[in-house]
Design a protein around this motif. Structure first.
Motif, PDB file in Angstrom:
ATOM      1  N   ILE A  91       6.570   8.443   1.457  1.00  0.00           N
ATOM      2  CA  ILE A  91       6.150   7.122   1.946  1.00  0.00           C
ATOM      3  C   ILE A  91       7.366   6.213   1.854  1.00  0.00           C
ATOM      4  N   VAL A  92       7.653   5.496   2.942  1.00  0.00           N
ATOM      5  CA  VAL A  92       8.742   4.531   2.928  1.00  0.00           C
ATOM      6  C   VAL A  92       8.136   3.141   3.101  1.00  0.00           C
ATOM      7  N   VAL A  93       8.535   2.198   2.263  1.00  0.00           N
ATOM      8  CA  VAL A  93       8.090   0.814   2.421  1.00  0.00           C
ATOM      9  C   VAL A  93       9.325  -0.013   2.772  1.00  0.00           C
ATOM     10  N   ASP A  94       9.426  -0.389   4.046  1.00  0.00           N
ATOM     11  CA  ASP A  94      10.573  -1.149   4.520  1.00  0.00           C
ATOM     12  C   ASP A  94      10.381  -2.622   4.145  1.00  0.00           C
ATOM     13  N   GLU A  95      11.444  -3.314   3.782  1.00  0.00           N
ATOM     14  CA  GLU A  95      11.366  -4.726   3.362  1.00  0.00           C
ATOM     15  C   GLU A  95      10.292  -4.878   2.293  1.00  0.00           C
ATOM     16  N   GLU A  96      10.410  -4.111   1.235  1.00  0.00           N
ATOM     17  CA  GLU A  96       9.345  -4.036   0.245  1.00  0.00           C
ATOM     18  C   GLU A  96       9.005  -5.380  -0.386  1.00  0.00           C
ATOM     19  N   HIS A  97       9.937  -6.358  -0.300  1.00  0.00           N
ATOM     20  CA  HIS A  97       9.699  -7.675  -0.896  1.00  0.00           C
ATOM     21  C   HIS A  97       8.808  -8.548  -0.023  1.00  0.00           C
ATOM     22  N   ASP A  98       8.487  -8.092   1.203  1.00  0.00           N
ATOM     23  CA  ASP A  98       7.806  -8.956   2.165  1.00  0.00           C
ATOM     24  C   ASP A  98       6.378  -9.288   1.714  1.00  0.00           C
ATOM     25  N   HIS A  99       6.032 -10.557   1.834  1.00  0.00           N
ATOM     26  CA  HIS A  99       4.736 -10.987   1.321  1.00  0.00           C
ATOM     27  C   HIS A  99       3.561 -10.547   2.181  1.00  0.00           C
ATOM     28  N   SER A 100       3.831 -10.087   3.405  1.00  0.00           N
ATOM     29  CA  SER A 100       2.710  -9.653   4.253  1.00  0.00           C
ATOM     30  C   SER A 100       2.092  -8.348   3.755  1.00  0.00           C
ATOM     31  N   TYR A 101       2.703  -7.715   2.756  1.00  0.00           N
ATOM     32  CA  TYR A 101       2.091  -6.500   2.196  1.00  0.00           C
ATOM     33  C   TYR A 101       0.912  -6.808   1.287  1.00  0.00           C
ATOM     34  N   LYS A 102       0.801  -8.064   0.866  1.00  0.00           N
ATOM     35  CA  LYS A 102      -0.337  -8.417   0.003  1.00  0.00           C
ATOM     36  C   LYS A 102      -1.447  -8.946   0.887  1.00  0.00           C
ATOM     37  N   GLN A 103      -2.626  -8.362   0.751  1.00  0.00           N
ATOM     38  CA  GLN A 103      -3.754  -8.826   1.550  1.00  0.00           C
ATOM     39  C   GLN A 103      -4.313 -10.099   0.935  1.00  0.00           C
ATOM     40  N   ASP A 104      -4.612 -11.093   1.787  1.00  0.00           N
ATOM     41  CA  ASP A 104      -5.077 -12.352   1.195  1.00  0.00           C
ATOM     42  C   ASP A 104      -6.587 -12.509   1.277  1.00  0.00           C
ATOM     43  N   GLU A 105      -7.300 -11.394   1.380  1.00  0.00           N
ATOM     44  CA  GLU A 105      -8.743 -11.423   1.195  1.00  0.00           C
ATOM     45  C   GLU A 105      -9.131 -10.165   0.429  1.00  0.00           C
ATOM     46  N   THR A 106     -10.361 -10.116  -0.061  1.00  0.00           N
ATOM     47  CA  THR A 106     -10.802  -8.991  -0.882  1.00  0.00           C
ATOM     48  C   THR A 106     -10.807  -7.692  -0.074  1.00  0.00           C
ATOM     49  N   PRO A 107     -10.320  -6.602  -0.560  1.00  0.00           N
ATOM     50  CA  PRO A 107      -9.567  -6.444  -1.806  1.00  0.00           C
ATOM     51  C   PRO A 107      -8.124  -6.926  -1.657  1.00  0.00           C
ATOM     52  N   ARG A 108      -7.668  -7.702  -2.643  1.00  0.00           N
ATOM     53  CA  ARG A 108      -6.340  -8.313  -2.556  1.00  0.00           C
ATOM     54  C   ARG A 108      -5.273  -7.358  -3.061  1.00  0.00           C
ATOM     55  N   TYR A 109      -5.144  -6.239  -2.349  1.00  0.00           N
ATOM     56  CA  TYR A 109      -4.201  -5.221  -2.790  1.00  0.00           C
ATOM     57  C   TYR A 109      -2.801  -5.497  -2.259  1.00  0.00           C
ATOM     58  N   HIS A 110      -1.796  -4.936  -2.925  1.00  0.00           N
ATOM     59  CA  HIS A 110      -0.414  -5.015  -2.448  1.00  0.00           C
ATOM     60  C   HIS A 110      -0.045  -3.623  -1.939  1.00  0.00           C
ATOM     61  N   ALA A 111       0.229  -3.510  -0.644  1.00  0.00           N
ATOM     62  CA  ALA A 111       0.418  -2.188  -0.037  1.00  0.00           C
ATOM     63  C   ALA A 111       1.599  -1.445  -0.671  1.00  0.00           C
ATOM     64  N   ARG A 112       2.621  -2.168  -1.135  1.00  0.00           N
ATOM     65  CA  ARG A 112       3.751  -1.491  -1.775  1.00  0.00           C
ATOM     66  C   ARG A 112       3.289  -0.812  -3.060  1.00  0.00           C
TER      67      ARG A 112
END
Ligand SMILES: [Zn+2]
Ligand SMILES: [Zn+2]
Length: 839
Positions: free
Chosen positions: A422-443
């Motif tokens: 699995i590669v996570v490009d631009e891992e610092h990007d805030h769009s990886y965190k979902q802002d509704e339930t479930p509020r997971y961080h894809a990274r």
């Protein structure tokens, strides 16, 4: 057959529910979907357990079994349970998030176009574009949009028509009444017996019979329109070219229409190509299989550092053990080539790989490139897909037709088998965190998924998040570095302009420093391109009354409204509420209302005035409504049809334009004034990323960085391209303040449209926190949230910090339990574990 099953249903409750299984039904399976009665509704849930334990109550029976083989494999079920546990989210809601929306599984009605409808559509298109463009009432326009969409020959559901053709209920009813469309029962539509559409490239070498497009995208920009007269007859938009290129690469130059959709070009593009006689569409039985596109071996020319990184990834994958790696490479160091090459290697071994990219990174051009490299082996999951299309892709992946998946956040749940990388490009990007339930961080989910499957996960960035770099420093993640740009190109020189001094010495209130104006002028003279970042959209940031000192605020939010000149109105950037620009103060009636603060719209206007010859474009959420707009601007920039690009942080992300030699940064340090512990990190990341756009070609680049905080370490280290220096300094501050990565942080938000409810509930929880001895957990609050009223809701919050995640999550679970006892509705209580935004 087991007599009972436990089912996770998508409701905001932290529990599963037991149902009985009647003999007449097919046997359900763990990870499979069932339809169950829940309160007054029928819901689609996922079976979490099969058993014979008789419950103490009379269990209701399962109504329908949708899967007899798991929709979610054991591996994904395990991941889902981990997410529910870690993010304190209801299991049913987590599992629903992991599957494509259930649209295709329900019994539903679809619509198809009738012969009468086809006639009407034909008549409308021959009347001529002049009439169509002007006076058509909106309802009629929408009807034609629906007909146009259905004319592609598919039966479509109402939801897809709404999404792709902007249909409303009224439009569909109107069309049915005129008998232009007809209803069709969709059960069984997905059978193999149905036809599919195949597109074929017409031999257009003659070029004589080509019609010009009716409404060419080219005509939008006067500068390109002017050049059109001398252009060859086959001039195509980048989107049209992408389709043609794709078809050209196929055997017999033909492909499924559904595969073309994956290119993420607008649907109208394919229609336009058909109208121009470049592409033909025919129906084939669905059983007909394309002799698909073969992956092409792409040879990259790697430097030593890239080769080393690639070799390390290869060794790690071959070891067959979980290994998280951080690929820290400066901007322009060729990280993407490393990812793609590593993924190619996985494909060659017959294994699978997933590449996650931030929302804005997945452009149609990138999708076309991916198809070039991976052929039909790649599935691309992006936000522009309809529910049905997403489900279709999901099925292809699940059936093992695609070993490579590229997508935004939720692609981390792609059901690939034998996942190796699995590669996570631009891992610092805030769009990886979902802002509704479930509020997971894809990274973080990617790291966990890799761990569960003994895969390798590569996190890549020029500006890694503090959390990730900290893990690399402690040896938890393996660190790989690309310290140089490709071909040893230098990083841009950064000049800091102290805007306090500028304010004293030059005309007061100017947005652009004298130095930046001079530098822009020089670049334009040399035919080089310039980008200017101003991370605030609109014309004026706020409207202030000089008599009473009030600013105009949104009626739904505690936020100043922004003036937008083109719309001549005020807009709330949080809820979208609009109102007319006031001539007098709404509070005191004074005529002395002032428009203050500069946004990207005004900056564009100012630059037009200073450089009237320059071709200027703007990139922000007002000019970019969809992916096509972004692609349009980027390809114009690439083709050097734009001299100067103004924009918000959108311009900072990943674009590789070789002729950009100057980047100006105007007032993007405002975040440093906010009380958010991530403000410095965000500013450093934004400045480094935008500076990274300069000098990616042969001419070295320069950055002019205007700031009111010239001594702030985030500015200093960004200017010096010193990530390590920034990390050390920032880490000391975080450690001192007990913030991540040293402590876990959670935000608990209590919200309600009624102020007294929000206050009472946060008071109840505040008392509970005070009375309960929570060892090792610091609780701050209740306090008004930074935006105390948002989208008509009042908001109060608590911030929890703990060195032990276990303790913190236990505290949060106990708090939720107490809230339920106190009758605080679960939906009014937001628990955000590892919160990125505290607004
Ligand atoms: Zn006033
Ligand atoms: Zn608002």
């Amino acid at each position: 057959m087991p007599r009972y099953c436990d089912v996770a249903v998508p409701v905001p409750l932290d529990a599963t529910f037991t149902y009985s299984i009647l003999d007449a039904l097919p046997e359900p399976c763990v990870g499979g979907r069932v339809i169950v009665p829940f309160r007054e509704k029928r819901l689609c849930g996922i079976v979490t357990e099969l058993h014979d334990r008789e419950p103490s109550f009379k269990a209701k029976p399962v109504q329908q079994v949708l899967d007899t083989t798991p929709a979610l494999t054991d591996e994904l079920m395990q991941l889902g349970r981990w997410i529910a546990h870690y993010y304190i989210a209801p299991t049913g809601e987590v599992l629903r998030t992991m599957l494509p929306l259930s649209a295709e599984f329900r019994r539903a009605t679809g619509y198809r176009i009738t012969d009468k409808g086809l006639e009407a559509l034909h008549a409308a298109s021959t009347i001529g574009s002049s009439r169509r463009a002007k006076v058509e009432p909106e309802q009629q326009m929408r009807e034609y949009a629906v007909l146009n969409r259905l004319a592609e020959g598919e039966v479509m559901r109402e939801a897809s028509l709404r999404a792709s053709a902007g249909a409303s209920r009224a439009v569909i009813v109107g069309l049915l009444r005129k008998k232009w469309i007809a209803r069709e029962d969709l059960s069984g539509v997905r059978d193999a017996s149905r036809n599919v559409q195949v597109a074929r490239l017409v031999d257009f070498s003659a070029g004589a019979n080509l019609k010009q497009p009716e409404h060419s995208e080219l005509e939008r920009d006067p500068s390109t329109a002017a050049r059109k007269s001398g252009a060859p007859p086959l001039r195509m938009t980048p989107n049209q070219q992408a389709i043609v290129d794709y078809l050209q690469a196929q055997t017999e130059q033909r492909a499924h229409v559904s595969a073309i959709r994956e290119l993420a070009v607008p649907r109208t593009t394919l229609q336009t190509l058909v109208k121009r006689g470049i592409v033909e569409i025919s129906e084939e039985p669905a059983s007909f299989r394309m002799s698909g596109m073969k992956p092409r071996k792409l040879e990259f020319l790697f430097n030593a550092a890239q080769k080393a990184a690639l070799a390390e990834i290869g060794v790690a994958v071959d070891a067959g053990k979980f290994l998280p790696m951080l690929l820290h490479g400066v901007t322009g160091s060729g990280k993407t080539a490393v990812y793609l090459s590593a993924m190619q290697a996985m494909l060659a071994k017959g294994r699978s790989a997933i590449l996650l990219v931030p929302e804005i990174g997945l452009t149609p051009a990138m999708a076309a490139d991916l198809h070039q490299i991976f052929g039909d082996e790649v599935a691309i999951l992006h936000s522009a897909l309809t529910d049905d299309e997403r489900a279709e892709q999901w099925k292809r992946i699940r059936n093992g037709e695609c070993h490579i998946v590229v997508g935004t956040r939720s692609a981390v749940f792609a059901p690939v088998a034998d996942l190796a990388l699995i590669v996570v490009d631009e891992e610092h990007d805030h769009s990886y965190k979902q802002d509704e339930t479930p509020r997971y961080h894809a990274r973080d989910v990617a790291v966990m998924r890799a761990k569960m499957t003994n895969a390798v996960v590569v996190l890549g960035s020029a500006t890694p998040s503090l959390e990730t770099y900290y893990n690399a420093q402690r040896g938890k993640y393996k660190l790989m570095e690309l310290a140089e740009r490709i071909e040893q190109r230098p990083l841009p020189e950064v000049e800091i302009i102290d805007m306090r001094a500028e304010f004293r010495d030059a005309t007061k209130g100017e947005v652009l420093s004298r130095k930046l104006v001079v530098e822009i002028g020089e670049r334009l003279e040399r035919n080089e391109q310039v980008m200017v970042l101003l991370n605030r959209r609109g014309y004026s940031a706020f409207v202030l009354c000089r008599e009473c000192g009030e600013t105009v605020q949104c009626r739904n939010c505690a936020i100043s409204m922004t003036y937008h000149k083109r719309e001549h109105g005020l807009v709330c950037h949080y809820c979208g509420f609009k109102q007319a620009a006031p001539r007098v103060c709404p509070k005191c009636g004074s005529e002395y209302v002032q428009y203050l603060g500069t946004g990207s719209e005004k900056l564009e206007h100012l630059l037009h005035g200073m450089f009237p010859q320059a071709r200027i474009a703007r990139l922000d959420r007002d000019t970019v409504r969809g992916r096509d707009d972004l692609e349009h601007v980027l390809s114009a920039l690439q083709a050097r049809e734009i001299d100067l690009l103004v924009g918000t942080q959108m311009i900072a992300k990943g674009h590789d334009i070789p002729n950009v030699t100057l980047v100006g940064v105007v007032g993007s340090d405002a975040a440093l004034g906010f009380a958010d512990f991530r403000a410095a990190e965000r500013t450093f990341q934004l400045l480094t990323q935008v500076a990274g756009r300069a000098g990616r070609g042969e001419t070295p680049g320069k950055v002019v960085l205007q700031t009111f905080f010239p001594d702030h370490y985030a500015i200093r280290f960004a200017a010096a391209h010193d990530y390590r220096g920034f990390f050390e300094k920032e880490a000391r501050f975080r450690s001192w303040m007990h913030y991540p990565p040293f402590n876990a942080v959670s935000n608990v938000l209590v919200r309600s449209p009624k102020l007294d409810e929000a206050l009472t509930w946060s008071g109840i929880l505040g008392k509970w926190f005070a009375a309960t001895r929570l060892e090792g957990v610091r609780v701050m609050g209740p306090a008004a949230a930074p935006i105390v009223r948002l989208k008509t809701e009042y908001r109060y919050h608590f911030l929890l910090k703990s060195a032990s995640r276990e303790r913190m999550n236990n505290a949060l679970r106990a708090m939720i339990e107490h809230a339920v006892e106190q009758k605080i509705p679960r939906t009014n209580l937001v628990v955000d574990v590892d919160a990125l935004s505290l607004t």
